[in-house]
Every structure is written in structure tokens, then in C-alpha cells.
Design a protein around this motif. Structure first.
Motif, PDB file in Angstrom:
ATOM      1  N   VAL A 101      10.926   0.213   0.481  1.00 27.09           N
ATOM      2  CA  VAL A 101      10.222   0.080  -0.642  1.00 27.09           C
ATOM      3  C   VAL A 101       9.543   1.244  -1.057  1.00 27.09           C
ATOM      4  O   VAL A 101       8.872   1.736  -0.288  1.00 27.09           O
ATOM      5  CB  VAL A 101       9.202  -1.293  -0.294  1.00 27.09           C
ATOM      6  N   THR A 102       9.382   1.646  -2.285  1.00 23.86           N
ATOM      7  CA  THR A 102       8.460   2.600  -2.854  1.00 23.86           C
ATOM      8  C   THR A 102       7.067   1.990  -2.959  1.00 23.86           C
ATOM      9  O   THR A 102       6.892   0.912  -3.253  1.00 23.86           O
ATOM     10  CB  THR A 102       8.703   3.356  -4.318  1.00 23.86           C
ATOM     11  N   ALA A 103       6.212   2.808  -2.101  1.00 26.14           N
ATOM     12  CA  ALA A 103       4.488   2.377  -2.243  1.00 26.14           C
ATOM     13  C   ALA A 103       4.359   1.918  -3.651  1.00 26.14           C
ATOM     14  O   ALA A 103       3.504   1.318  -3.926  1.00 26.14           O
ATOM     15  CB  ALA A 103       3.754   3.491  -1.759  1.00 26.14           C
ATOM     16  N   ASN A 104       4.454   2.861  -4.645  1.00 28.92           N
ATOM     17  CA  ASN A 104       4.339   2.518  -6.042  1.00 28.92           C
ATOM     18  C   ASN A 104       4.997   1.282  -6.677  1.00 28.92           C
ATOM     19  O   ASN A 104       3.857   0.470  -7.160  1.00 28.92           O
ATOM     20  CB  ASN A 104       5.050   3.596  -7.075  1.00 28.92           C
ATOM     21  N   PHE A 105       5.831   0.667  -6.108  1.00 30.51           N
ATOM     22  CA  PHE A 105       6.472  -0.606  -6.422  1.00 30.51           C
ATOM     23  C   PHE A 105       5.418  -1.722  -5.749  1.00 30.51           C
ATOM     24  O   PHE A 105       5.025  -2.708  -6.406  1.00 30.51           O
ATOM     25  CB  PHE A 105       7.760  -0.953  -6.294  1.00 30.51           C
ATOM     26  N   HIS A 107       2.278  -2.549  -7.223  1.00 27.29           N
ATOM     27  CA  HIS A 107       2.206  -3.041  -8.586  1.00 27.29           C
ATOM     28  C   HIS A 107       2.831  -4.368  -8.393  1.00 27.29           C
ATOM     29  O   HIS A 107       2.483  -5.513  -9.166  1.00 27.29           O
ATOM     30  CB  HIS A 107       3.172  -2.400  -9.295  1.00 27.29           C
ATOM     31  N   HIS A 108       3.425  -4.880  -7.194  1.00 28.60           N
ATOM     32  CA  HIS A 108       3.776  -6.276  -6.912  1.00 28.60           C
ATOM     33  C   HIS A 108       3.472  -6.529  -5.323  1.00 28.60           C
ATOM     34  O   HIS A 108       4.494  -6.835  -4.580  1.00 28.60           O
ATOM     35  CB  HIS A 108       5.214  -6.462  -7.111  1.00 28.60           C
ATOM     36  N   GLU A 109       2.103  -6.626  -5.081  1.00 24.30           N
ATOM     37  CA  GLU A 109       1.484  -6.844  -3.596  1.00 24.30           C
ATOM     38  C   GLU A 109       2.294  -7.954  -2.979  1.00 24.30           C
ATOM     39  O   GLU A 109       2.568  -8.259  -1.785  1.00 24.30           O
ATOM     40  CB  GLU A 109       0.233  -6.652  -3.488  1.00 24.30           C
ATOM     41  N   ALA A 110       2.072  -9.229  -3.868  1.00 26.70           N
ATOM     42  CA  ALA A 110       2.284 -10.586  -3.253  1.00 26.70           C
ATOM     43  C   ALA A 110       3.682 -10.643  -2.764  1.00 26.70           C
ATOM     44  O   ALA A 110       3.951 -11.354  -1.952  1.00 26.70           O
ATOM     45  CB  ALA A 110       1.977 -11.709  -4.192  1.00 26.70           C
ATOM     46  N   ILE A 111       4.868 -10.163  -3.585  1.00 27.60           N
ATOM     47  CA  ILE A 111       6.016 -10.501  -3.205  1.00 27.60           C
ATOM     48  C   ILE A 111       6.350  -9.514  -2.098  1.00 27.60           C
ATOM     49  O   ILE A 111       7.270 -10.020  -1.202  1.00 27.60           O
ATOM     50  CB  ILE A 111       7.162 -10.182  -4.385  1.00 27.60           C
ATOM     51  N   ILE A 112       5.811  -8.188  -1.962  1.00 23.02           N
ATOM     52  CA  ILE A 112       6.151  -7.317  -0.776  1.00 23.02           C
ATOM     53  C   ILE A 112       5.508  -8.069   0.647  1.00 23.02           C
ATOM     54  O   ILE A 112       6.139  -8.131   1.543  1.00 23.02           O
ATOM     55  CB  ILE A 112       5.581  -5.970  -1.045  1.00 23.02           C
ATOM     56  N   ARG A 133       3.474   5.258   4.085  1.00 21.83           N
ATOM     57  CA  ARG A 133       3.767   4.303   5.241  1.00 21.83           C
ATOM     58  C   ARG A 133       2.236   3.572   5.242  1.00 21.83           C
ATOM     59  O   ARG A 133       2.408   2.469   5.454  1.00 21.83           O
ATOM     60  CB  ARG A 133       3.858   5.198   6.579  1.00 21.83           C
ATOM     61  N   ARG A 134       1.304   4.151   5.045  1.00 23.44           N
ATOM     62  CA  ARG A 134      -0.189   3.551   5.444  1.00 23.44           C
ATOM     63  C   ARG A 134      -0.441   2.499   4.204  1.00 23.44           C
ATOM     64  O   ARG A 134      -0.756   1.576   4.377  1.00 23.44           O
ATOM     65  CB  ARG A 134      -1.216   4.612   5.328  1.00 23.44           C
ATOM     66  N   THR A 135       0.218   2.853   3.069  1.00 27.43           N
ATOM     67  CA  THR A 135       0.030   1.893   1.833  1.00 27.43           C
ATOM     68  C   THR A 135       0.618   0.714   2.080  1.00 27.43           C
ATOM     69  O   THR A 135       0.255  -0.277   1.966  1.00 27.43           O
ATOM     70  CB  THR A 135       0.411   2.496   0.663  1.00 27.43           C
ATOM     71  N   LEU A 136       1.975   0.772   2.365  1.00 32.71           N
ATOM     72  CA  LEU A 136       2.957  -0.361   2.936  1.00 32.71           C
ATOM     73  C   LEU A 136       2.162  -1.195   4.026  1.00 32.71           C
ATOM     74  O   LEU A 136       2.275  -2.417   4.127  1.00 32.71           O
ATOM     75  CB  LEU A 136       4.056   0.009   3.070  1.00 32.71           C
ATOM     76  N   GLU A 137       1.602  -0.586   5.187  1.00 32.03           N
ATOM     77  CA  GLU A 137       1.060  -1.182   6.026  1.00 32.03           C
ATOM     78  C   GLU A 137      -0.173  -1.944   5.708  1.00 32.03           C
ATOM     79  O   GLU A 137      -0.405  -2.887   6.220  1.00 32.03           O
ATOM     80  CB  GLU A 137       0.669  -0.100   7.336  1.00 32.03           C
ATOM     81  N   GLN A 138      -1.036  -1.417   4.933  1.00 32.47           N
ATOM     82  CA  GLN A 138      -2.054  -2.059   4.245  1.00 32.47           C
ATOM     83  C   GLN A 138      -1.716  -3.364   3.596  1.00 32.47           C
ATOM     84  O   GLN A 138      -2.381  -4.206   3.590  1.00 32.47           O
ATOM     85  CB  GLN A 138      -3.012  -1.157   3.506  1.00 32.47           C
ATOM     86  N   ILE A 139      -0.767  -3.277   2.707  1.00 37.91           N
ATOM     87  CA  ILE A 139      -0.397  -4.154   2.071  1.00 37.91           C
ATOM     88  C   ILE A 139       0.379  -5.569   2.941  1.00 37.91           C
ATOM     89  O   ILE A 139      -0.072  -6.774   2.439  1.00 37.91           O
ATOM     90  CB  ILE A 139       0.796  -3.813   0.936  1.00 37.91           C
ATOM     91  N   THR A 140       1.338  -5.172   3.864  1.00 39.62           N
ATOM     92  CA  THR A 140       1.906  -6.235   4.479  1.00 39.62           C
ATOM     93  C   THR A 140       1.142  -6.600   5.853  1.00 39.62           C
ATOM     94  O   THR A 140       1.576  -7.628   6.488  1.00 39.62           O
ATOM     95  CB  THR A 140       3.239  -5.619   5.013  1.00 39.62           C
TER      96      THR A 140
END
Length: 258
Positions: free
Chosen positions: A55-59, A62-67, A95-102
Motif C-alpha cells: 500500500v502507498t502511504a498516500n492511499f 486517505h482511506h485509513e478505515a479500509i486499510i 513504513r511508520r505511517t502504515l504502522e501507525q494506521i494499522t
């Protein structure tokens, strides 16, 4: 031994029309990918298949819930911060952005458009594996015919190239799936599985949205939308009889890679 099947999807901004001169606003890029992503999730959940989503962090922003929802059943890995631009700082930042979201660890990376990326930089940024290479030759896109075609360890990073057939290195990626008969893809897949004892394949969610109205070559627009979903359903249902679907991280751990 059951043969591992590594199914992955690159969740990104639908920016491929811009490679062919058509400007698409960012909201439309997200909407096209999101529509296809929902269709993909419905299919693989119905088939009870595990996958890895780069996943791109940009996507994701913008769509945190589905990720976050995807991360509960599947693996989330990084596809960079943006799909159309890159800097080395994006490796750790994405990497850090995705870890924070998930709220889960992100250990894998795939470079947009499968471009070359420095393995040492990936290790420094905190990754354990890289799946950024299509070990074949396609004029104007890939010149990797003589590179190693199966998983290998280098610079403290596991590299998991996209699967290609032995010898002639026919690529088992999304464009082949769109443009070759399904029977041919099954034969090529089976031969590769028998030779390598595992399979690594990938798609993009936007392929599963109807993109016929965009100014794209026919080899990209072909079988988009529902036709592509139906084709993927047949292929994955057949693949379930050939091996076991697992995430990239599970694959590494199952083989004691590291």
C-alpha cells in the motif's frame, strides 16, 4: 510439502493514465482503486484466501478505515509513500505511517513500477523483505533476464521476485493474466510451481474497476471490471487446489529464512 502461493495486490493511486498523457485528478485516482479494492476483498474473503497488500502511504492516509480492516485478515506492506514520486526518506516514512494506521508491524516493501531499490537502504529503513523485481526482459520496462529468479538473501534483506517460468522466463504478472488465455496461464503457473515449489503473483485493485473510458492501450484496459473479477475467481479457485495461500511474512518464517 504443500506449495506456498504468495498472492499480492499493489494498492496505489490510479496514475497509469498519466503515463499515456491523460491527467486524472487525485480523487478520481483514489476512487478507481477503492472500487476495485472492495471487489477484490469480497472475492478473496469468500474464497478464504490470505494475501499481502503493498500500500502507498498516500492511499492509506486517505482511506485509513479500509486499510485497518485489511490488516485484520491480511498482511500490509509498503508500496512507498506516493506512487509517482520517490525519495529515500519515503522508505522509513511510509513504513511508520502504515504502522501507525494499522497498529501492526510492516516488514515488506515493493517499489512502485517494480523499479530497482537499494537493499541496504531497505534494511536501514527497517524492512525484512523486498519484492521489487520482475526477473524477465520486457523492452522499456524490465531488463532483469539474467538476475536470480527465485527468493534469495542479500544485504540482510530477503528478496522475493515476481514469479516467471523457468528457462524462457515468461512473466506471471497482471499483464499476462489480462492478455493470455486462462488455460495458458494455468499451464505456466503449474510448471513454475513444480519447478520452484512456490509462486509469487501480483495484481492492482484498479484492474477490477471498469477502466474502458480512460485513454489507455488495449493491453491494459482489456478484461477490466467484472470480467477481470470473474477471471480471477476461476484462477484463484483453481490455484487453491495447487497449494496454500500465505502472506509474504509467513512464507519467510515457514522456510526459516533469516
Amino acid at each position: 510439502m504443500t506449495k506456498p502461493i504468495l498472492l499480492s495486490f499493489d494498492i496505489e493511486e490510479f496514475d497509469i493514465p498519466e503515463e499515456y498523457g491523460e491527467k486524472v485528478d487525485e480523487k478520481k485516482q483514489f476512487d478507481v482503486s477503492l472500487q476495485g479494492l472492495k471487489a477484490v476483498l469480497s472475492l478473496i474473503d469468500a474464497l478464504e484466501i490470505k494475501a499481502t497488500f503493498f500500500v502507498t502511504a498516500n492511499f492509506a492516509i486517505h482511506h485509513e478505515a479500509i486499510i485497518r480492516e485489511i490488516s485484520q485478515k491480511h498482511e500490509i506492506a509498503s508500496h512507498g509513500f506516493y506512487h509517482s514520486s520517490f525519495s529515500l526518506e519515503d522508505l522509513e516514512k511510509s513504513r511508520r505511517t502504515l504502522e501507525q494506521i494499522t497498529n501492526s508491524r510492516v516488514t515488506g516493501f515493493r517499489m512502485p513500477r517494480l523499479m530497482e531499490i537499494d537493499e541496504q537502504a531497505l534494511h536501514t529503513a527497517g524492512y525484512q523483505y523486498n519484492s521489487s523485481m520482475n526477473p524477465t526482459y520486457i523492452p522499456g520496462r524490465y531488463n532483469n533476464f539474467f538476475k536470480q529468479r527465485t527468493a534469495y538473501y542479500s544485504h540482510e534483506i530477503w528478496n522475493i521476485p515476481v514469479s516467471v517460468t523457468p528457462k524462457i522466463r515468461f512473466p506471471l504478472f497482471w499483464l499476462s493474466f489480462k492478455n493470455f488465455p486462462l488455460l495458458w496461464m494455468q499451464i505456466a503457473t503449474q510448471r513454475t510451481l513444480q519447478h520452484d515449489s512456490y509462486l509469487c503473483i501480483y495484481f492492482h485493485p484498479w484492474e477490477f474497476t471498469d477502466i474502458q473510458d480512460f485513454h489507455l492501450p488495449n493491453f491494459i484496459k482489456r478484461r477490466s471490471g467484472q470480467g477481470m473479477i470473474d477471471r480471477l475467481r476461476k484462477y484463484l479457485s483453481w490455484l487453491q487446489k495447487q497449494g496454500k495461500f500465505m502472506t509474504f511474512s509467513d512464507f519467510i518464517h515457514s522456510r526459516n529464512y533469516r
